[in-house]
Design an enzyme around this catalytic site. Sequence first.
Site, PDB file in Angstrom:
ATOM      1  N   CYS A 160       9.765  71.918  -4.014  1.00  0.00           N
ATOM      2  CA  CYS A 160       9.074  72.944  -4.810  1.00  0.00           C
ATOM      3  C   CYS A 160      10.092  73.849  -5.477  1.00  0.00           C
ATOM      4  O   CYS A 160      11.175  74.071  -4.946  1.00  0.00           O
ATOM      5  CB  CYS A 160       8.206  73.852  -3.946  1.00  0.00           C
ATOM      6  SG  CYS A 160       7.315  73.066  -2.652  1.00  0.00           S
ATOM      7  N   ASP A 161       9.695  74.408  -6.585  1.00  0.00           N
ATOM      8  CA  ASP A 161      10.479  75.468  -7.189  1.00  0.00           C
ATOM      9  C   ASP A 161       9.580  76.250  -8.129  1.00  0.00           C
ATOM     10  O   ASP A 161       8.553  75.741  -8.583  1.00  0.00           O
ATOM     11  CB  ASP A 161      11.704  74.936  -7.943  1.00  0.00           C
ATOM     12  CG  ASP A 161      12.719  76.042  -8.166  1.00  0.00           C
ATOM     13  OD1 ASP A 161      13.453  76.355  -7.209  1.00  0.00           O
ATOM     14  OD2 ASP A 161      12.759  76.615  -9.269  1.00  0.00           O
ATOM     15  N   GLN A 162       9.997  77.479  -8.386  1.00  0.00           N
ATOM     16  CA  GLN A 162       9.203  78.337  -9.275  1.00  0.00           C
ATOM     17  C   GLN A 162      10.143  79.124 -10.179  1.00  0.00           C
ATOM     18  O   GLN A 162      11.145  79.681  -9.724  1.00  0.00           O
ATOM     19  CB  GLN A 162       8.351  79.303  -8.458  1.00  0.00           C
ATOM     20  CG  GLN A 162       7.411  80.143  -9.313  1.00  0.00           C
ATOM     21  CD  GLN A 162       6.591  81.082  -8.449  1.00  0.00           C
ATOM     22  OE1 GLN A 162       7.107  82.040  -7.900  1.00  0.00           O
ATOM     23  NE2 GLN A 162       5.309  80.781  -8.303  1.00  0.00           N
ATOM     24  N   LYS A 220      15.730  69.173  -5.010  1.00  0.00           N
ATOM     25  CA  LYS A 220      15.639  69.564  -3.600  1.00  0.00           C
ATOM     26  C   LYS A 220      15.116  68.409  -2.754  1.00  0.00           C
ATOM     27  O   LYS A 220      15.629  68.133  -1.667  1.00  0.00           O
ATOM     28  CB  LYS A 220      14.734  70.789  -3.449  1.00  0.00           C
ATOM     29  CG  LYS A 220      15.318  72.066  -4.009  1.00  0.00           C
ATOM     30  CD  LYS A 220      14.295  73.182  -3.960  1.00  0.00           C
ATOM     31  CE  LYS A 220      14.794  74.446  -4.621  1.00  0.00           C
ATOM     32  NZ  LYS A 220      13.773  75.518  -4.623  1.00  0.00           N
ATOM     33  N   ALA A 229       6.572  74.251  -9.707  1.00  0.00           N
ATOM     34  CA  ALA A 229       6.686  72.791  -9.664  1.00  0.00           C
ATOM     35  C   ALA A 229       6.527  72.286  -8.235  1.00  0.00           C
ATOM     36  O   ALA A 229       7.004  72.903  -7.289  1.00  0.00           O
ATOM     37  CB  ALA A 229       8.033  72.362 -10.219  1.00  0.00           C
TER      38      ALA A 229
END
Length: 196
Positions: free
Chosen positions: A71-73, A55, A108
Site C-alpha cells: 500500500c501507499d498513499q 513494497k 494504492a
Amino acid sequence: MKIKKRLILASSSRFRQQQLKHLQLPFEAIKPEFEEYPLFNETAAQTALRLAAGKAHSVAEQFPEALIIGCDQVAWCNNRQLGKPLSVAKAQQMLASVSGQELIFYSAIVLFNPAENRLHQHVDETRVLMRKLTLTQIDHYLRLEPDAIYCAGAAKSEGLGALLIKRIHSTDPNALIGLPIFHLIDFLLAEGIDIL
C-alpha cells in the site's frame, strides 16, 4: 474461513495493520526495504502505485509462497505531491498551505502472488476539502494529534483530523486511512481466499 496461503502486509504502518485486523484475517506485517520517493514527471497516482508494488515486491523473496499486500498513499494539492511531513515544522507548513483547499488522496493497493507472478492493483481517489485554518488551530491540532506527522498531508482523518475537514468524497472510506479495503477484498477473493 479458509486461508490457503500465508498473508503478508508489506508495511510497518500501525494504521494499516489496525485496518487489516478489522477483517479478522491472519496476517503478518513485515517492514519493506524500499525507498519511497517520487520520480520526475510521475503523477501522484503513479507514485502511489509504484511505491505500493515496490513494497510488495521487496518482501516477495522472503515469502515466495505468500500473498503480499502493498500500500501507499500520496496527497496532491496546488500542483504538487504531499507525502508524510515526518516533523511538526513540516506538518505546520503543509497544513497552512492546504488550508481551505481541496486535496486529492491517491491510495494504492496491490496484492502480489509471487508464486504465480500475478499482481492485482488499484488506485483509489479520495477528494477532501479542508477547512480554512488559523496557525493557532494548526498548532493546537498537531499538539493533540502527534501521529499526524506520519500521515500524507498531515491530516489524520480517523482521529482529530476530522476537525480539519469540511467534506470528503470517496467510494471507499477506508482508503483515506491508507488501506482501500473494498478492492483488497476483491483481490483476495480472486486469489481464492474465502473471506467469510
